[in-house]
Design a protein around this motif. Structure first.
Motif: not given
Ligand code: BGC
Length: 920
Positions: A143, A525, A590, A624, A702, A857
């Motif tokens: 990602e 996830d 991805r 997605h 998303d 994240q």
């Molecule tokens: C991703 C998603 C994921 C979501 C929650 C996003 O960054 O693109 O695929 O489900 O975050 O973690």
């Protein structure tokens, strides 16, 4: 009677291991170099033998596993063979000074690891003492960062070249294994000519074991390529323009993957779609070919004519008449796989498909049926076999006149002028892509139906609707505008209202909503196992590409039934997966999460996975939606493509997942689709998904996705009103729905008429339907079965037991903690002892930065005495220091253990304080 909710972890592992083995694709096996035979000695080269990549990176690779099996360890488990331990020791010594490089966190991991230099001498020494060499090469990707057509990503590094050169020079029998999430450049096969080449992909925690089963012949390889491997990355028509920061034009139109190569560029193919060898041989005999005017049915007998057991795949491709629309030379129409066949044994498979599936979408009107799916008249040839290249003519049928199979309206068509690829007598030509001819905003406004007027609280609870005692319309009519708006806001990440460490909560996110009986549903996830950022262990499954290569619907269903059971145990109503995006380019970071370049294979396997999860009452959120085909600038790029390509290639798997897999939860994507960002794209989420396909569930964005009102307008995170108007029901994710922590425009838009209560009610009904379809509904009504409760209790572990013997730090006033011992690396936890004078309610306050972008994240969990009290999730701050706060509840007793657990590398913490907000 056995408890159906109890997870048999051994059975789970065995199934995953089988899936790994079935997904391995053998591309070359000269002189039966593989399998490794009884009594043989193996030299294993490549550091990846110790550092197996279980998955790619980012949200789809964040499962905390109990273990990951390495290929070397798995080989050593097999007592029939032996491993060159001297060579192993040489690697171990080298690894001491060259540890696995984890990188700096989200999207900042290296895509490959430094390789140990292999000299001629080392290779020759090993060759003198062993029968066969296994060379393992590994890559990750994920990602927020794509692959690149460079060394260490799509191409081999200099050290890997050297290793292959020396090992192939010294050994007669060399098997090269690729532990990767996606196909990579294969020119080196010709250069070094190893006897065997095996893609083992990324197989989750049982990956090494499954790969070793194939190497040793415990399982005969039966995986087939789910993508075409071309000679060079530049051969893929998608390579040109890939990585554009603002707009990606899909000029190749429907000619994606083998559809392109088989039609226009056969010579560029190294390994065709569907290719994969076995240790045994099979014959495929077409016993019968029937066409009843609507459906083609073939019976194909597969016979194992070799001397070991094995499974085999049968594929059916169709060559449609060129007609006026132009077609790809081949399109996959059906596939099936045998059970294990012993030598001499045979099985007759039935392969069937409705010919309506072969219709093409006429977006220009050239057939006289504009915006319809049309089966053009002429001869349809059916080819049956293994790979697309090898499939033989097995029958044909005639469509006498152009036949409309479905009448649609123009939807999601482009607003940017560009030329798309067309087929003129099997040579490439281009024509202008038809443009949008209507105003999507006006269409959206006209489609909105008036909702029942607001009634105030009439005492109807959602449970009454669930039990058939009240109508959903009447239930929703009771909700105030404010309640409806809160319902549109999903909370997360790591909401304390649902299972710890998960991505999101939705439904009952405020007290009022809960009082109306709306429970709080949980999503996590995904797609290859459950991600719980507080460190909770879950099962790490094989990745999308690998599962696609199994070509095995039944196996996918069984595996995801296990996954569903695990979700049930963890109280996760929907997994954020499977990922159904098409492998448009091998460079998409991805791809490991997604299945294939082919929409039929993708759709059928996704549907099987959904059916599996549904057996335990849970589901998956298909994502997605749609065209998430490039990670670079993924929140900013606009995908520009024809309506035909969109429908036939990029939406088709989603359609199958909705219609055949019963999907009731969809995630839109970050970017734009022909000018309108997908989360606010009415045509995508309403005209096509709901009105055409009959979807009645929920669409969520998303995480922190944007929306825009019209083409050309900049998309923003605040514009949630545009999302609700399009029937993107849930905006994910908000820290706090009630206070509008994300500063969305819902209140303002409702006040000034850009949004109506009718639209809020419509989305509220969608959300309530999904919540009622989820296990959380019954649980909230106190109807959890004893069996389920018992199973959950039996699984509780005491992994958070704290054994602390360090110094206690005194929290006095707001003095910062000494955090010099805190390790912020992914998976690390640090325990600090804390003491304080005042019992009371406390807040954890941290000054922190992270050198990553705003959709990265980075989570941290706060445990007090082993109990999770809260999580701090920051997005990348691009290096800027921010303050993050988290209420952690009561501190009582004067001393406690504080444990900080980091789910991802990347936090640079400047200061941590505990602030007493109310003393007792
Ligand atoms: C991703 C998603 C994921 C979501 C929650 C996003 O960054 O693109 O695929 O489900 O975050 O973690």
């Amino acid at each position: 009677m056995s408890n159906p909710y109890k997870i048999d972890w051994n059975e789970y592992a065995a199934l995953a291991r089988q899936a790994v083995a079935e997904g391995c694709v053998l591309l070359k096996n000269d002189d039966k170099a593989l399998p490794i035979r009884k009594g043989e000695r193996v030299s294993v080269f490549g550091r990846i033998q110790f550092d197996y990549y279980k998955s790619g990176t980012g949200s789809g690779g964040a499962v905390n596993t109990r273990y990951v099996t390495n290929i070397l360890d798995a080989l050593k488990e097999n007592k029939d063979i032996s491993v060159n331990e001297e060579l192993e020791q040489t690697y171990r010594d080298w690894l001491k000074d060259h540890p696995f490089e984890k990188g700096m966190g989200w999207a900042q991991e290296p895509w490959c690891q430094e390789e140990m230099p292999v000299t001629k001498e080392l290779a020759e020494q090993a060759a003198a003492k062993s029968d066969i060499a296994v060379v393992i090469i590994g890559r990750t990707a994920g990602e927020d960062k794509d692959n690149s057509a460079a060394e260490g990503s799509y191409l081999l590094t200099a050290a890997e070249h050297q290793m292959l050169k020396e090992v192939c020079g010294a050994f007669k029998r060399v098997a090269v294994l690729l532990n990767v999430g996606n196909i990579m450049d294969m020119k080196w096969v010709k250069e070094y000519d190893p006897a065997a080449v095996l893609y083992v992909w990324q197989g989750g925690q049982e990956g090494g074991a499954g790969a070793a089963d194939v190497l040793t012949g415990t399982v005969t390889p039966c995986g087939k390529l789910s993508d075409t491997i071309a000679l060079d990355i530049s051969d893929y028509p998608s390579t040109e323009g890939f990585g554009d920061p603002t707009r990606v034009i899909y000029k190749e139109d429907i000619y994606v993957g083998y559809r392109y190569f088989e039609t226009f560029a056969k010579d560029c193919v190294l390994y065709p779609f569907g290719y994969g060898l076995s240790y045994t041989t099979f014959t495929r005999t077409v016993e019968s070919f029937d066409f009843d005017g609507e459906t083609v049915t073939e019976k194909v007998t597969v016979k194992n004519t070799g001397d070991v057991q094995g499974k085999e795949v049968v594929t059916v491709f169709v060559e449609a008449p060129q007609g006026k629309l132009g077609k790809a030379a081949r399109s996959l129409a059906a596939f099936a796989k045998t059970e294990t066949l012993q030598p001499g044994e045979s099985e007759t498979l039935t392969l069937t498909f409705p010919i309506a599936n072969l219709a093409s979408y006429d977006d220009s009107g050239v057939t006289g049926h504009r915006f319809c799916y049309v089966l053009e008249s002429g001869a349809y040839n059916v080819y049956t076999g293994g790979c697309v290249r090898g499939a033989k003519l097995s029958g044909s049928f005639e469509v006498k006149e152009d036949t409309v199979t479905r009448t649609c309206v123009q939807a999601c068509a482009p607003v940017t002028k560009f030329d798309r690829m067309v087929n003129h007598n099997n040579t490439i030509a281009f024509e202008p892509a038809p443009q949008r001819e209507y105003d999507m905003a006006a269409r959206s406004a006209a489609a909105l139906k008036p909702a029942k007027p607001y009634t105030g609280d009439k005492g109807i609870k959602l449970g009454d609707v669930f039990d058939g005692k009240a109508e959903l319309e009447d239930f929703v009519a009771q909700l105030s505008d404010e309640d409806l708006i809160c319902l549109m806001r999903g909370e997360g990440m790591n909401s304390p209202k649902v299972t710890a460490g998960t991505a999101g909560a939705f439904g009952g996110v405020t007290e009022n909503l809960v009082n109306f009986g709306i429970p709080t549903a949980c999503c996590a996830d995904g797609p290859s196992g459950i991600r719980m950022d507080c460190g909770t262990i879950a099962f790490s499954l094989p990745n999308g590409t690998l599962l696609a290569c199994t070509f095995n619907e039944k196996l996918n269903e069984e595996l995801f039934a296990m996954q569903g059971k695990e979700q049930r145990k963890n109280r996760i109503d929907t997994l954020l997966g499977p990922g159904l995006n098409i492998h448009r380019s091998p460079l998409n970071g991805r791809n490991f999460e997604y299945f294939s370049e082919d929409p039929l294979l993708t759709g059928k396997l996704a549907a099987a996975q959904l059916r599996g999860m549904r057996r335990f009452g849970v589901t998956g959120t298909i994502k997605h939606f749609a065209c998430n085909n490039q990670e670079f600038k993924r929140t900013e790029i606009d995908s520009v493509l024809s309506e035909r390509a969109l429908r036939e290639i990029y939406l088709r798997a989603f359609e199958t997942a909705v219609k055949e897999g019963g999907a009731y939860s969809v995630m839109s994507t970050y970017g734009g689709l022909n000018g309108i960002w997908t989360a606010s794209n009415f045509d995508l989420l309403t005209t096509i998904l709901r009105d055409e396909w009959g979807f009645i569930g929920t669409v969520m964005t998303d995480w922190w996705a944007k929306g825009n009102d019209r083409e050309g307008e900049e998309a923003t995170r605040e514009n949630v009103a545009a999302q609700v108007r399009a029937q993107n029901d849930l905006n994910m994710v908000n820290a706090d729905a009630a206070s509008n922590s994300q500063h969305d425009n819902l209140d303002d838009a409702l006040a000034d008429g850009r949004l109506t209560r009718d639209a809020l009610v419509r989305s509220a009904m969608n959300i309530c339907r999904t919540v009622m379809n989820s296990p959380v509904m019954e649980r909230s009504l106190g109807r959890m079965s004893d069996e389920e409760r018992e199973a959950a209790e039996a699984e509780k572990t005491s992994e958070d037991y704290v054994d602390f013997n360090g110094e206690y730090q005194f929290i006095d006033g707001e003095a910062p903690l000494d955090i010099s011992a805190v390790n912020t690396e992914k998976g690390a936890s640090t325990i600090l002892g804390i003491r304080y004078k005042k019992n009371g309610l406390y807040k954890f306050v941290m000054r922190v930065k992270a050198n990553a972008n705003e959709v990265a994240q980075i989570p941290m969990s706060i445990f007090i005495d082993g109990n999770l009290r809260g999580m701090v999730m920051i997005n990348g701050t691009n290096g800027e220091v921010v303050t993050a706060e988290q209420d952690i509840g009561v501190l009582f007793g004067g001393t406690n253990y504080l444990k900080l657990y980091f789910g991802q590398t990347g936090m640079e913490i400047e200061e941590i304080k505990f602030v007493c907000t109310q003393a007792f």
